[in-house]
Design an enzyme around this catalytic site. Sequence first.
Site, PDB file in Angstrom:
ATOM      1  N   THR A  12       0.773  -1.340  -0.105  1.00  0.00           N
ATOM      2  CA  THR A  12       0.132  -0.030  -0.060  1.00  0.00           C
ATOM      3  C   THR A  12       1.024   1.277   0.007  1.00  0.00           C
ATOM      4  O   THR A  12       0.662   2.077  -0.796  1.00  0.00           O
ATOM      5  CB  THR A  12      -1.071  -0.075   1.116  1.00  0.00           C
ATOM      6  OG1 THR A  12      -1.840  -0.961   1.348  1.00  0.00           O
ATOM      7  CG2 THR A  12      -1.689   1.346   1.352  1.00  0.00           C
ATOM      8  N   VAL A  13       1.727   1.317   0.922  1.00  0.00           N
ATOM      9  CA  VAL A  13       2.702   2.542   0.910  1.00  0.00           C
ATOM     10  C   VAL A  13       3.923   2.442  -0.049  1.00  0.00           C
ATOM     11  O   VAL A  13       3.894   3.826  -0.762  1.00  0.00           O
ATOM     12  CB  VAL A  13       3.378   2.625   2.211  1.00  0.00           C
ATOM     13  CG1 VAL A  13       4.224   3.818   2.465  1.00  0.00           C
ATOM     14  CG2 VAL A  13       2.293   2.508   3.376  1.00  0.00           C
ATOM     15  N   LYS A 102       7.726   1.292  11.991  1.00  0.00           N
ATOM     16  CA  LYS A 102       7.875   1.768  13.500  1.00  0.00           C
ATOM     17  C   LYS A 102       8.265   0.516  14.295  1.00  0.00           C
ATOM     18  O   LYS A 102       9.093   0.722  15.325  1.00  0.00           O
ATOM     19  CB  LYS A 102       6.528   1.962  14.117  1.00  0.00           C
ATOM     20  CG  LYS A 102       5.477   1.218  14.145  1.00  0.00           C
ATOM     21  CD  LYS A 102       4.420   1.276  12.963  1.00  0.00           C
ATOM     22  CE  LYS A 102       3.216   0.300  12.896  1.00  0.00           C
ATOM     23  NZ  LYS A 102       2.327   0.414  11.556  1.00  0.00           N
ATOM     24  N   GLU A 126      10.030   9.925   9.455  1.00  0.00           N
ATOM     25  CA  GLU A 126       8.637  10.473   9.684  1.00  0.00           C
ATOM     26  C   GLU A 126       7.649   9.725   9.517  1.00  0.00           C
ATOM     27  O   GLU A 126       6.505   9.815  10.135  1.00  0.00           O
ATOM     28  CB  GLU A 126       8.593  11.747   8.610  1.00  0.00           C
ATOM     29  CG  GLU A 126       7.327  12.774   8.680  1.00  0.00           C
ATOM     30  CD  GLU A 126       7.426  13.464   9.997  1.00  0.00           C
ATOM     31  OE1 GLU A 126       6.507  13.307  10.938  1.00  0.00           O
ATOM     32  OE2 GLU A 126       8.300  14.225  10.387  1.00  0.00           O
ATOM     33  N   VAL A 129       5.314   7.330  12.356  1.00  0.00           N
ATOM     34  CA  VAL A 129       4.384   7.532  13.339  1.00  0.00           C
ATOM     35  C   VAL A 129       3.205   8.536  12.817  1.00  0.00           C
ATOM     36  O   VAL A 129       3.873   9.557  12.166  1.00  0.00           O
ATOM     37  CB  VAL A 129       5.103   8.211  14.638  1.00  0.00           C
ATOM     38  CG1 VAL A 129       3.875   8.613  15.733  1.00  0.00           C
ATOM     39  CG2 VAL A 129       5.882   7.312  15.322  1.00  0.00           C
ATOM     40  N   GLY A 131       1.232   8.542  10.045  1.00  0.00           N
ATOM     41  CA  GLY A 131       1.080   8.617   8.610  1.00  0.00           C
ATOM     42  C   GLY A 131       1.402   9.874   8.173  1.00  0.00           C
ATOM     43  O   GLY A 131       2.540  10.280   8.085  1.00  0.00           O
ATOM     44  N   GLY A 184     -11.274  -2.999   5.674  1.00  0.00           N
ATOM     45  CA  GLY A 184     -10.032  -2.659   5.168  1.00  0.00           C
ATOM     46  C   GLY A 184      -9.393  -1.954   6.558  1.00  0.00           C
ATOM     47  O   GLY A 184      -7.968  -1.613   6.216  1.00  0.00           O
ATOM     48  N   LYS A 202       5.037   3.124  18.393  1.00  0.00           N
ATOM     49  CA  LYS A 202       5.004   4.443  18.211  1.00  0.00           C
ATOM     50  C   LYS A 202       5.344   5.573  19.112  1.00  0.00           C
ATOM     51  O   LYS A 202       6.024   6.433  19.285  1.00  0.00           O
ATOM     52  CB  LYS A 202       3.697   4.975  17.391  1.00  0.00           C
ATOM     53  CG  LYS A 202       3.501   4.352  16.252  1.00  0.00           C
ATOM     54  CD  LYS A 202       1.858   4.518  15.684  1.00  0.00           C
ATOM     55  CE  LYS A 202       1.659   3.755  14.256  1.00  0.00           C
ATOM     56  NZ  LYS A 202       0.378   3.908  14.102  1.00  0.00           N
TER      57      LYS A 202
END
Length: 444
Positions: A12-13, A102, A126, A129, A131, A184, A202
Amino acid sequence: MTIGIGLLGLGTVGAGVASILASPEGRHPLVAALRLQRVAVRDLNRSRPTSPPAELLTTDPEAVVDDPGVDIVVEVMGGLEPARTLILRAIAAGKPVVTANKAVIARHGEEIAAAAAAQGVYVLIEAAVGGGIPIIEPLKQSLGSNRIQRVSGIINGTTNYILSRMAAEGAAYADVLADAQRLGYAEADPAADVQGGDAADKIAILTRLAYGGTVPRGAIPTEGIDQLEARDVAYAARLGFVVKLLAVAQLMEAEGEHASSDHPLLDVRVHPTLVPSTHPLAGVNGVNNAILVEGDPVGQVMFYGPGAGAGPTASAVVADILNIAGIRQATGGSGGSLDPLLAAGSWRTCSLVEGSLTTHRNYVRLRTRDEAGVIGKIGTCFGEAGVSIQSIVQFAAQDQDGGDADAEIVVITHEVLEANFRRALARIEALPEVESVAACLRTL
């Protein structure tokens, strides 16, 4: 100057990062200088809505790190291994790293930071934590002149979505979790979210940045929402509170061996919390996150926004890439000396306070027989243990399998030493009129 990006992971990322790099129009001009050089995936044949050219893909993540055309390694594959090993491999090769991981940073951040400092490269985090919420760099730089007194926040979107639905609809935890999984918002195995582990990872990272020293991740007291009952959410609302899963790091008044600014004593924890409806965090709903930073002299500053997802997290990843790319361009590719604020290594020793020495307000729900004098006996137990009561309310007991209770008594205490509070609970549990301590939550 073109800067080659090696991407570890195309989930996804990772797909979000690749999409940004493929469409630099309208973005900061430096994005156009970033070229996706190599991408590590688990399965070359997996169907993807959008994907980099096939010739860039490989199932060998080490080949991405070792590619001479890769200038910056971006790790978004998740998990502890092989992510940790690959990050260290990139550092050893003199390549800066951007990661959203994380779990790795919470457990191995000190090792990774030391390796990066020794090699003279950056590791930026960055996206680890919050998003898309910019919180890492503000803690390292913008708020660097402050004495941070407390960092608290809602930093897990899955649990916040579940709690928001429970509060709005009176729904049971299990029912909302099932909906979250279908939509989801929750994983098939939601343990890391609902048991508080993700939030603990986090807050461990934020603690290190806010207070300049590492705290052991495994020592952070962690309680999730998986045992939370809908009736406690409902009772909280009737008393003027909302229930949120909070992660907290707070500076304690130090004594004895810890009475030094070089050795701060911290209370770091994760647990469901009753938040007054007027508090800034009370209105943070759905999958959104928020982090409240309290410092001297800034006062209170809150960072709010989407805490997960392809767009927000990829935005934070690419922001870190641009930080490093800007330095490379400014120094002609040499990297120059490390900016201590951007690198942000530890600069003092931190310790966690013994739990019994912390002070909190508390919410307690007791299942009791409906007899004259029960509330008085409960009040006496609290008073003899040195616990001051803010409010005590009796409700008719709701149906529950087993037990003979016909009343529920909800108590909210003033701020009290944890040791005293636990001593009072032990005395209350011993009363013949009390069937059980059905719930015990912290209160802001």
